[in-house]
Scaffold this active site. Structure first.
Site, PDB file in Angstrom:
ATOM      1  N   ASP A  77       6.930  -7.446  -1.373  1.00 49.20           N
ATOM      2  CA  ASP A  77       6.709  -7.997  -0.044  1.00 49.20           C
ATOM      3  C   ASP A  77       6.003  -6.908   0.765  1.00 49.20           C
ATOM      4  OD1 ASP A  77       7.222  -8.368   2.869  1.00 49.20           O
ATOM      5  OD2 ASP A  77       8.142 -10.205   2.153  1.00 49.20           O
ATOM      6  N   TRP A 102      13.197  -1.850  -2.815  1.00 43.92           N
ATOM      7  CA  TRP A 102      13.632  -3.180  -3.250  1.00 43.92           C
ATOM      8  C   TRP A 102      13.314  -3.268  -4.732  1.00 43.92           C
ATOM      9  CZ3 TRP A 102      15.943  -7.622  -1.849  1.00 43.92           C
ATOM     10  CH2 TRP A 102      15.555  -8.810  -2.462  1.00 43.92           C
ATOM     11  N   ASP A 121       7.926   1.471  -0.332  1.00 43.37           N
ATOM     12  CA  ASP A 121       6.921   1.425   0.726  1.00 43.37           C
ATOM     13  C   ASP A 121       6.321   2.815   0.891  1.00 43.37           C
ATOM     14  OD1 ASP A 121       7.360  -1.227   1.142  1.00 43.37           O
ATOM     15  OD2 ASP A 121       8.706  -0.967   2.860  1.00 43.37           O
ATOM     16  N   ASN A 149      13.913  -9.142   1.022  1.00 43.20           N
ATOM     17  CA  ASN A 149      12.947  -8.054   0.786  1.00 43.20           C
ATOM     18  C   ASN A 149      11.964  -7.831   1.924  1.00 43.20           C
ATOM     19  OD1 ASN A 149      11.121 -10.120   0.445  1.00 43.20           O
ATOM     20  ND2 ASN A 149      10.466  -9.535  -1.614  1.00 43.20           N
ATOM     21  N   VAL A 151      11.773  -6.119   4.444  1.00 47.30           N
ATOM     22  CA  VAL A 151      12.438  -4.990   5.108  1.00 47.30           C
ATOM     23  C   VAL A 151      11.506  -3.797   5.072  1.00 47.30           C
ATOM     24  CG1 VAL A 151      14.352  -3.345   4.827  1.00 47.30           C
ATOM     25  CG2 VAL A 151      14.752  -5.784   4.463  1.00 47.30           C
ATOM     26  N   TRP A 153      11.151  -0.364   4.234  1.00 47.82           N
ATOM     27  CA  TRP A 153      11.904   0.648   3.486  1.00 47.82           C
ATOM     28  C   TRP A 153      11.569   2.064   3.933  1.00 47.82           C
ATOM     29  CZ3 TRP A 153      15.804  -1.630   1.445  1.00 47.82           C
ATOM     30  CH2 TRP A 153      15.677  -2.948   1.008  1.00 47.82           C
ATOM     31  N   TYR A 162       5.175   1.870   8.464  1.00 44.90           N
ATOM     32  CA  TYR A 162       4.893   1.281   7.147  1.00 44.90           C
ATOM     33  C   TYR A 162       3.391   1.152   6.920  1.00 44.90           C
ATOM     34  CZ  TYR A 162       4.089  -2.336   3.679  1.00 44.90           C
ATOM     35  OH  TYR A 162       3.604  -3.042   2.604  1.00 44.90           O
ATOM     36  N   THR A 165       2.714  -0.898  -0.137  1.00 46.70           N
ATOM     37  CA  THR A 165       3.826  -0.892  -1.109  1.00 46.70           C
ATOM     38  C   THR A 165       3.318  -0.618  -2.523  1.00 46.70           C
ATOM     39  OG1 THR A 165       4.930  -2.548   0.269  1.00 46.70           O
ATOM     40  CG2 THR A 165       5.795  -2.263  -1.953  1.00 46.70           C
TER      41      THR A 165
END
Ligand code: ABN
Length: 175
Positions: A77, A102, A121, A149, A151, A153, A162, A165
């Site tokens: 995600d 995740w 992330d 997910n 979220v 991280w 962020y 990923t």
């Protein structure tokens, strides 16, 4: 077979007369020590499979690695780092991977096995905003926090912004 016995006996006696036990031991030890020095420099093909074995990332095209359909992104995600100056497994320069992540189990169609994939992330740069994938494999709604997910991280990083990923394989699933 008597002639073979006689030949063997004659040969052994001849060798025994011409050489001492010490000289035989000396020759054997020279051969052993010599081979210990020579073997490591011989151009032998060591662990050929390990040197040539290709991972799924080596054989995948840039296009595949930038697509949400690529098998290891099944539960990702976020923005794929492949589209943000990094790769499927490494953060772009200037960003740092999150220590928490995740995880999902994705099926590799090429070898027919399931793999445990960890989605970290990359943090410390503004959102990449390219190649967003919203995988929902075994994800539950936000009120079931630990099964959700969507979220950030990066929450445990010193810079919590962020960016994108990455997807790293951490092991085989139950196959
Ligand atoms: N795990 C990616 C992400 C980051 C921030 C907000 C939602 C999702």
């Amino acid at each position: 077979m008597r002639w073979l016995d006689q030949f063997g006996e004659a040969f052994t006696r001849k060798v025994a007369h011409q050489s001492s036990r010490r000289s035989v031991l000396c020759s054997i030890s020279k051969a052993l020590v010599g081979s210990a020095f020579i073997m490591p420099v011989l151009p032998v093909l060591r662990n050929a499979n390990a040197a040539t074995a290709k991972t799924d990332l080596d054989v995948a095209t840039e296009e595949e690695l930038s697509s949400c359909d690529y098998w290891r992104y099944c539960a990702v995600d976020g923005f794929l780092c492949t589209c943000c100056g990094g790769s499927a497994t490494s953060c772009p320069p200037g960003s740092e991977p999150s220590p928490i992540s995740w995880v999902g189990t994705c099926h590799n169609p090429k070898d027919g096995k399931d793999y445990l994939v960890s989605y970290h992330d990359c943090c410390g740069k503004t959102a990449c905003d390219r190649c967003y994938c919203g995988g929902q494999v075994r994800e539950r709604p936000g009120y079931e926090f630990f099964l959700h997910n969507d979220v950030n991280w990066c929450m445990a990083n010193s810079n919590t912004i962020y960016h994108c990923t990455v997807s790293t394989i951490v092991g085989l699933g139950k196959n």
